[in-house]
Motif scaffolding. Structure first.
Motif, PDB file in Angstrom:
ATOM      1  N   GLN A   1       3.236  13.038   8.573  1.00 32.68           N
ATOM      2  CA  GLN A   1       3.145  11.621   8.238  1.00 32.68           C
ATOM      3  C   GLN A   1       2.031  10.922   9.008  1.00 32.68           C
ATOM      4  OE1 GLN A   1       5.468   9.922   5.751  1.00 32.68           O
ATOM      5  NE2 GLN A   1       5.107  12.080   5.317  1.00 32.68           N
ATOM      6  N   ARG A   2       0.979  11.674   9.354  1.00 32.16           N
ATOM      7  CA  ARG A   2      -0.189  11.073   9.992  1.00 32.16           C
ATOM      8  C   ARG A   2      -1.226  10.713   8.929  1.00 32.16           C
ATOM      9  NH1 ARG A   2      -0.316  15.661  14.595  1.00 32.16           N
ATOM     10  NH2 ARG A   2       0.144  16.834  12.714  1.00 32.16           N
ATOM     11  N   ILE A   3      -1.788   9.529   9.046  1.00 33.29           N
ATOM     12  CA  ILE A   3      -2.765   9.037   8.080  1.00 33.29           C
ATOM     13  C   ILE A   3      -4.171   9.238   8.649  1.00 33.29           C
ATOM     14  CG2 ILE A   3      -3.540   7.059   6.728  1.00 33.29           C
ATOM     15  CD1 ILE A   3      -0.766   5.859   7.059  1.00 33.29           C
ATOM     16  N   HIS A   4      -5.016   9.925   7.897  1.00 34.46           N
ATOM     17  CA  HIS A   4      -6.414  10.121   8.283  1.00 34.46           C
ATOM     18  C   HIS A   4      -7.322   9.417   7.279  1.00 34.46           C
ATOM     19  CE1 HIS A   4      -5.641  13.628  11.069  1.00 34.46           C
ATOM     20  NE2 HIS A   4      -4.556  13.678  10.333  1.00 34.46           N
ATOM     21  N   LEU A   5      -8.398   8.834   7.765  1.00 37.16           N
ATOM     22  CA  LEU A   5      -9.459   8.312   6.910  1.00 37.16           C
ATOM     23  C   LEU A   5     -10.721   9.129   7.161  1.00 37.16           C
ATOM     24  CD1 LEU A   5      -9.126   4.411   6.989  1.00 37.16           C
ATOM     25  CD2 LEU A   5      -8.928   5.912   5.016  1.00 37.16           C
ATOM     26  N   TRP A   6     -11.308   9.622   6.090  1.00 35.56           N
ATOM     27  CA  TRP A   6     -12.491  10.466   6.190  1.00 35.56           C
ATOM     28  C   TRP A   6     -13.673   9.770   5.530  1.00 35.56           C
ATOM     29  CZ3 TRP A   6     -11.746  15.029   8.821  1.00 35.56           C
ATOM     30  CH2 TRP A   6     -10.433  15.457   8.953  1.00 35.56           C
ATOM     31  N   ASN A   7     -14.797   9.676   6.234  1.00 34.80           N
ATOM     32  CA  ASN A   7     -16.030   9.132   5.683  1.00 34.80           C
ATOM     33  C   ASN A   7     -16.834  10.296   5.104  1.00 34.80           C
ATOM     34  OD1 ASN A   7     -18.935   8.291   5.664  1.00 34.80           O
ATOM     35  ND2 ASN A   7     -18.025   6.355   6.330  1.00 34.80           N
ATOM     36  N   ILE A   8     -17.033  10.285   3.787  1.00 35.66           N
ATOM     37  CA  ILE A   8     -17.694  11.416   3.136  1.00 35.66           C
ATOM     38  C   ILE A   8     -19.155  11.535   3.582  1.00 35.66           C
ATOM     39  CG2 ILE A   8     -18.295  12.454   0.922  1.00 35.66           C
ATOM     40  CD1 ILE A   8     -15.299  12.325   1.595  1.00 35.66           C
TER      41      ILE A   8
END
Length: 721
Positions: free
Chosen positions: A344-351
């Motif tokens: 339940q960890r949220i990651h944001l990835w910059n392409i």
């Protein structure tokens, strides 16, 4: 479902009363603590890209693009943005449709259109579909356009323009509905439908699993039901996603990109991995998918990969620190990816920069394994990172991680400050098993001792006087009072086969009882010879086998539960155990209480998953396989009432019975079943939910789906405000 509904009808007609609402006690509750933000059920970006809406077990959470808090809407579920971004829609515990302003979070509308539990909510353009298992309601501009009576629909999906809605029926047929309520059905190509997606406004991509071929996909005309094209077959595991003229198919061996006109465009081999989530970017330029890399039996961890239309890999995200991904979502402009893993960890990835730009650890970290301290002032919670935390009303006291796999057993020492923790499962690495019990000083988090066992423990129980910890971990039964003493199955004359399922102490601390699978209940007198280290003596053996020569002849089935009760000073206790029937005994056959469900209206409910005495030993409650709790009076053997729910707990004074239902935590009069108070703490639970009262009966804790809430329960007097 029909069978279950029939059984409920039988209960209502022929059983003792279902609990009713009553006002004999003026009970009230206020929430004093809530820990964890809840397991994530759905996540989506606002069309403008500056808000993230996360639908959880504790309501809807709004974050900005840096994953900082913006707002929280409690007590709603199925939270969704409207496609134009103006609204947030959701459903409250009363199954009313709520409409909020997405920017101000002001509630704009409340619609009481449904009489049953709303299961699905889907937007498309200015149209909305809500479904409760009985009725499908169609909306346009928040006005009802049609109400259709249909039972057991699944996989509801709008076409791109919102002019048609498709759903799967229980009989395998597909239902197509217009916004005005016109509908038609047709046979699906295969009965075991896996997914329904729209290729365009009139073409459905239908996937199903064939026993002979494997997973198969068809394009079907939504108007005629005729198969237009079979795209592929013979794959063991498939995940489909469509965008305009492109179709992506992920199997257990490769990812394939199909073009509607040119056929197969490219393939991306998996090589000992498995893909589960495939998503096209909003502009259709990129394809993202999550795959799990295997080096052994267990996956090493997920990998996020993004490819362009030529099949070139332009981005890979590693080091997610978890086995699986549960959500993968594109930012509206296609430049960022949001992923949520199994922890339940949220990651944001910059392409573009190929960086993990933000990370949040607060969702779903709390499990349903928790315990009150003896004083009731502190609560210890196991988390999903192999550790636990201790909280009080002022917040977090401390966090500790020392196990190699998630904690599933956590027990405070009675009238003391020690805390015992253990895991019953394998660790993250193949073959890694945490066969230890860790002992802690509860108030300070300092580790006191490490008890190393031959196998993971199945049960931990402190003796009521707090001086001894009993541990069931086949092939040994172990005891700790500063030193670890173990007794093997051979020493207990149980042979070398089986396992231990439960361990309990008598209330006077004189006896310990445990279950030896596949069907033997053991009672041991620890005081036969004076010194506890060498006083294990056989007091009684009760066999649960079908052998007619077994002691007392109680045959048939496996005993799964043991719970002691205190009776009188001269009689040190009784225990209760459940197999095909609920029975109690101690110390002679004349004390047998037999509560057989075959004598009750529900003759088919012949097994109990859990049971308990009321603390004063006057009542017995048993839970059947259908989430029905039935209560008996011990002295008269009378069957009193039944109630439905997912978890139960008697208050320490035996006056109340707390029951967790689909919509509330109900506090019942334990003897009559009348509902005295309904606490609005609904998370629409499943079997893993738990309820616990504090020792003084003033607090009730509700745990499950990444949230634990603590409620102070008291009686209102006339002079109180």
């Amino acid at each position: 479902m029909r069978r279950f509904s029939f059984l409920i009808l039988v209960l209502i007609l022929f059983s003792p009363q279902l609990p009713s609402t009553a006002q004999t006690d003026n009970l009230a509750a206020r929430e004093t603590m809530r820990i964890g933000r809840g397991t994530i059920r759905h996540v989506e970006w606002h069309p403008d890209g500056d808000l993230i809406l996360v639908d959880t077990a504790s309501g809807a959470w709004l974050y900005n693009e840096d994953l900082n808090d913006v707002a929280h809407l409690p007590n709603i579920r199925l939270a969704r943005f409207s496609p134009d971004g103006r609204y947030i829609s959701g459903v409250n515990p009363a199954d009313e449709l709520l409409i909020y302003d997405a920017r101000t979070r002001d509630r704009l509308h409340t619609f009481a259109q449904h009489d049953h539990h709303i299961r699905e909510l889907h937007w498309q353009g200015n149209r909305l579909a809500t479904y409760d298992g009985y009725q499908l309601v169609l909306w346009e501009d928040l006005e009802v356009t049609a109400v259709i009576d249909w039972r057991f629909l699944e996989l509801l999906t709008w076409n791109p323009s919102g002019t048609l809605l498709v759903a799967k029926q229980l009989n395998g047929k597909l239902l197509v509905v217009t916004p005005e309520g016109e509908s038609w059905t047709f046979d699906a190509p295969g009965q075991d439908t896996q997914s329904l997606q729209w290729q365009d406004d009139f073409t459905i991509l239908h996937t199903y699993r064939s026993p002979s071929v494997g997973a198969v996909g068809h394009f079907i005309s939504a108007q005629t039901g005729k198969v237009i094209d079979q795209v592929f077959g013979s794959y063991v595991n498939l995940s489909y996603t469509a965008w305009d003229d492109w179709l992506a198919v992920a199997s257990s061996d490769e990812l394939i990109a199909f073009h509607k006109v040119h056929g197969v465009a490219w393939r991306d081999p998996m090589n000992h991995v498995s893909a589960s989530i495939v998503r096209w970017s909003p502009n259709g330029r990129y394809l993202a998918y999550a795959k799990f890399v295997y080096s052994g039996f267990e996956p090493d961890g997920p990998l996020v990969r993004v490819l362009n239309l030529s099949g070139k890999v332009i981005f890979e995200g590693h080091d997610l620190g978890s086995r699986y991904l549960e959500h993968l979502l594109w930012y509206p402009d296609g430049n960022q990816l949001l992923t949520i893993d199994s922890e339940q960890r949220i990651h944001l990835w910059n392409i573009a920069s190929k960086e993990n730009t933000a990370l949040r650890l607060s969702h779903g970290m709390i499990t349903n394994h928790f315990a009150f301290s003896p004083s009731g002032k502190m609560v210890a919670f196991a988390d999903t990172l192999n550790g636990f935390s201790v909280w009080d009303e002022n917040g977090l006291e401390y966090q500790t991680t020392a196990h190699t796999s998630p904690i599933e057993l956590i027990e405070w020492q009675p009238k003391g400050d020690l805390l015992a923790t253990a895991s019953m499962s394998e660790g993250m690495e193949e073959g890694q098993i945490d066969s230890r019990v860790l002992l802690w000083d509860g108030p300070s988090s300092n580790m006191i001792d490490i008890l190393t066992l031959e196998a993971p423990p199945r049960d931990l129980e402190w003796r009521p006087d707090g001086k001894v910890l009993g541990i069931a971990a086949y092939p040994d039964i172990s005891f700790w009072n500063g030193n670890l003493i173990t007794l093997s199955s051979e020493e207990l004359n149980l042979g070398t086969y089986g396992q231990y399922r439960a361990l309990n102490w008598s209330p006077d601390s004189q006896y310990v009882s445990f279950v030896h699978h596949p069907g033997t209940v053991i009672i041991e007198n620890l005081w036969s010879y004076g010194n506890w280290q060498n006083t294990i003596g056989r007091a009684e053996i009760i066999s649960g086998h079908t052998n007619t020569d077994s002691i007392l002849g109680w045959g048939n089935g496996e005993w799964r539960h043991l719970i002691w009760r205190q009776t009188t000073i001269n009689n040190p206790g009784q225990y209760i155990f459940a197999g095909p029937i609920i029975q109690t005994l101690f110390p002679t056959e004349s004390d047998l209480i037999q509560l057989d469900p075959a004598t009750e209206p529900l003759e088919e409910l012949t097994h109990y998953r859990q049971m308990a005495w009321s603390p004063d030993a006057s009542l017995i409650i048993g839970e059947s396989d259908s989430n029905i709790f039935r209560v008996w009076d011990v002295e008269s053997r009378a069957y009193l009432y039944w109630t439905e729910g997912y978890a139960f707990a008697f208050s320490p004074d035996s006056r109340y019975l707390a029951v967790l239902t689909d919509t509330h935590v109900n506090i019942l009069d334990a003897r009559t079943g009348d509902i005295l108070l309904a606490i609005d703490d609904a998370r629409f639970p499943q079997d893993e939910y738990t309820l616990h009262w504090s020792d003084d009966g003033t607090h009730l804790a509700v745990g499950g789906e990444g949230v634990v809430s603590v409620w102070e329960v008291g009686t209102l007097h006339p002079h109180n405000d």
